[in-house]
Scaffold this active site. Sequence first.
Site, PDB file in Angstrom:
ATOM      1  N   GLU A 149     -13.499   2.058  48.974  1.00 61.64           N
ATOM      2  CA  GLU A 149     -14.177   0.812  49.887  1.00 61.64           C
ATOM      3  C   GLU A 149     -15.476   1.247  50.350  1.00 61.64           C
ATOM      4  O   GLU A 149     -16.100   0.447  50.604  1.00 61.64           O
ATOM      5  CB  GLU A 149     -13.103   0.874  51.130  1.00 61.64           C
ATOM      6  CG  GLU A 149     -11.812   0.445  50.683  1.00 61.64           C
ATOM      7  CD  GLU A 149     -11.492  -1.049  49.826  1.00 61.64           C
ATOM      8  OE1 GLU A 149     -12.594  -1.713  49.879  1.00 61.64           O
ATOM      9  OE2 GLU A 149     -10.557  -1.063  48.938  1.00 61.64           O
ATOM     10  N   HIS A 151     -17.830  -0.135  48.047  1.00 62.36           N
ATOM     11  CA  HIS A 151     -18.200  -1.498  48.490  1.00 62.36           C
ATOM     12  C   HIS A 151     -19.120  -1.619  49.601  1.00 62.36           C
ATOM     13  O   HIS A 151     -19.929  -2.384  49.769  1.00 62.36           O
ATOM     14  CB  HIS A 151     -17.010  -2.482  48.691  1.00 62.36           C
ATOM     15  CG  HIS A 151     -16.090  -2.772  47.289  1.00 62.36           C
ATOM     16  ND1 HIS A 151     -16.591  -3.632  46.420  1.00 62.36           N
ATOM     17  CD2 HIS A 151     -14.939  -2.578  47.544  1.00 62.36           C
ATOM     18  CE1 HIS A 151     -15.518  -3.521  45.780  1.00 62.36           C
ATOM     19  NE2 HIS A 151     -14.434  -3.017  46.116  1.00 62.36           N
ATOM     20  N   GLU A 207     -17.330  -4.729  42.371  1.00 61.40           N
ATOM     21  CA  GLU A 207     -16.207  -3.625  41.924  1.00 61.40           C
ATOM     22  C   GLU A 207     -16.683  -2.446  41.128  1.00 61.40           C
ATOM     23  O   GLU A 207     -16.284  -1.416  40.896  1.00 61.40           O
ATOM     24  CB  GLU A 207     -15.137  -4.495  41.145  1.00 61.40           C
ATOM     25  CG  GLU A 207     -13.875  -3.857  40.981  1.00 61.40           C
ATOM     26  CD  GLU A 207     -13.237  -3.373  42.259  1.00 61.40           C
ATOM     27  OE1 GLU A 207     -13.395  -3.964  43.299  1.00 61.40           O
ATOM     28  OE2 GLU A 207     -11.936  -2.700  42.016  1.00 61.40           O
TER      29      GLU A 207
HETATM   30 ZN    ZN Z   1     -12.784  -3.124  45.259  1.00 62.48          ZN
END
Ligand code: ZN
Length: 503
Positions: A268, A271, A297
């Site tokens: 995370e 991201h 991703e």
């Molecule tokens: Zn992801």
Amino acid sequence: METKTRPYDELLTLLREASLLGGTASILSWDQETMMPSAAVGYRAQQMAQLSGLIHRMATDPRIGELLDRCEADDDMTSDPDAAAILRETRHHYERATKLPAELVTERAEVRARAQHEWQEARQDDDFERFRPWLERNLELARRVADHYGWEAEPWDALADGYERGMTAASVEAVFTPLRDRLRELLATLMDGPRRPDERFAAHELPVDAQRAFVRRVAERIGFDFSRGRLDESTHPFCGGSHRDDVRMTTRFRPDGFLDSLAATMHEAGHGIYEQGIPSELMLTPIGGAASLGIHESQSRMWENQVGRSEGFWRWCWPLVEEHFGSAVDGFTWEAAHHAANVVRPSLIRVEADEATYNMHIMIRFELERALMNGSLAAADVPDAWNERYREYLDVEVPDDTRGCLQDIHWAFGGFGYFPTYTLGNLYCAQLFEAACEQVPGLVEGFARGEFGPLKQWLNDNVHAHGGRHEPKDLCERVTGKPLSADPLLRHLEGKLRPLYGV
Ligand code: ZN
């Protein structure tokens, strides 16, 4: 000149208003997953419905269509790269938001809601027949939606384009087929290998409070800026928030799930670092975000896998592990943690799969949903086709549909075309990481000294700085000099796993 720029300025203003409201709605969704008292769910659902209705009306305002037509006819606009990218993205979203007749949108929403409920029950009771008619209705609706969007080679392409710009079944197949074949060989070789990595650390219990402090420290060290973001907890980790200066990510903790928490946090944070790296001048425009789901991703997977499962990372962080957990990690070493983080085991459940076998789960879903959309596979035959592929590709027997074709929610909400973005993320990740290693000498060696800044900077400059200016495949070619290929991911997996399994 003034009259020429006016429609573009008005267009940007309308898009900015919709984007501001969208960011506000994201904070409410984050709140719902992390902080909201459970009794608030009823009113919150009404608030969210009201907001999304408003955002949809703003995004489909016919005025946007008129302004787009005028801007697209203006050579000054189309010759400016940023303006051209903004017009391209706006056209794409406007067309998709306005092409479907209102009755179809309503019918789809109703069927999806019902199908998800039936899927939940069917999954719980291991009763595929209960879900089958709803899968058929979702497929029939998906084909109608695809026809409205328009497609050239096959209907799947029209839906996939909504998740990953420019993605077609043929382009996915071209990289997935060599990946599937070589991954099958690699898995067979590993499973027959003479050695097994030491797994003991994987389920070793550690106090959650210390885990919480540790993962936060790692997120900070790899470059997540806590003055512009938060880390909280939720059942399913995610990264949301409102904009580059307010990124809300979550993770989860279990006493025996330290490696899972760490991987989820680094994922995370990847991201989040992407979102925080979007240039401020692009904010509130249609290119003020990620290039695509697949590229997003790629960023999360890079910190989770290429960094977080590397030897260098574990060499660096083991003294920190000892500092945070003290005698609770007695008897373990960095090697034990590195081994446990890299165990490969063909299994039934996608979301629990390891780095190598995960892609097989995705490829199976892609092959099946493509056949379903084309009509060459009937919904009734899904369980057999599913189980056969699990046997063939992963050498596992599926004992029931709950642990087989009923495990994922995607087909219940009609999300055909979504699955490949996960593996595309892994492929983009490996290819970008190879390029970074070529361009930044000593990049990987630095991990053992806790030096992650050079990788973050490279990603900032080469990926994040572009926001949504380029379509994913163009961004990949621009940065790596080559079209997307399965080779870098296979080189990454083989290079790491062969020594661990002694093959
Ligand atoms: Zn992801």
